[in-house]
Design a protein around this motif. Structure first.
Motif, short mmCIF file in Angstrom:
data_model
loop_
_atom_site.label_atom_id
_atom_site.label_comp_id
_atom_site.label_asym_id
_atom_site.label_seq_id
_atom_site.Cartn_x
_atom_site.Cartn_y
_atom_site.Cartn_z
N ALA A 14 52.13 -60.28 77.83
CA ALA A 14 51.72 -59.06 78.51
C ALA A 14 52.25 -59.03 79.95
O ALA A 14 52.66 -57.97 80.45
CB ALA A 14 50.20 -58.92 78.50
N SER A 18 54.73 -56.25 81.48
CA SER A 18 54.43 -55.50 82.71
C SER A 18 55.59 -55.58 83.69
O SER A 18 55.94 -54.58 84.33
CB SER A 18 53.16 -56.03 83.36
N SER A 91 49.17 -51.06 82.70
CA SER A 91 49.46 -52.46 82.39
C SER A 91 48.88 -53.40 83.46
O SER A 91 48.38 -54.48 83.12
CB SER A 91 50.96 -52.69 82.22
N PHE A 125 46.73 -52.06 77.37
CA PHE A 125 48.11 -52.43 77.05
C PHE A 125 48.73 -51.50 76.01
O PHE A 125 49.90 -51.14 76.11
CB PHE A 125 48.19 -53.88 76.58
#
Length: 147
Positions: A14, A18, A91, A125
């Motif tokens: 993640a 981002s 995000s 997300f």
């Protein structure tokens, strides 16, 4: 709920997503035109982005012009800017929420509240990914910026 190592791996992915989202928003590589001309001396590469337009000459010169006025831009560029900024914000918000909900952190409290925080971070997300995909669909066939 997943194991702590799987959560940490997903969190690292993640983070990379981002960073990629922020890079895609800021870089002027949304549309690239290469014009060689009659010889290599006159080769020009033009790059258009959401925030600036850049020209790269074969001699090594590089110049960029910022798009200052928001209202003078076409609607599809304004929409692409908006959705990409929302994607970056969501995000970042998802990273903050997911940090609280991970098993390896001591933030957040009991197991139920950590589960809820992880779920909310995952929703952030997913929404960030959808908002990041919208600019590619605005003009159809992936052509965000018109010639």
């Amino acid at each position: 709920m997943a194991s702590a190592s799987l959560q940490f791996f997903a969190f690292i992915l993640a983070l990379f997503g981002s960073f990629g989202d922020i890079a895609a928003t800021l870089l002027p590589n949304w549309k690239v035109n290469a014009d060689v001309g009659s010889n290599i001396i006159t080769a020009i590469t033009q790059m258009q982005g959401l925030w600036m337009d850049c020209t790269w000459y074969s001699t090594g010169m590089f110049s960029c012009t910022l798009k200052y006025s928001i209202l003078s831009l076409p609607v599809y560029i304004q929409a692409a800017r908006t959705t990409m900024v929302l994607s970056c914000i969501l995000s970042a918000f998802g990273i903050c929420i997911t940090t609280v909900g991970m098993k390896c952190t001591r933030l957040g409290g009991d197991t139920d509240s950590k589960n809820n925080a992880c779920f909310a971070g995952g929703i952030c997300f997913i929404l960030a990914g959808i908002f990041g995909l919208v600019p590619t669909l605005i003009k159809g066939k992936g052509d965000v910026l018109k010639s």
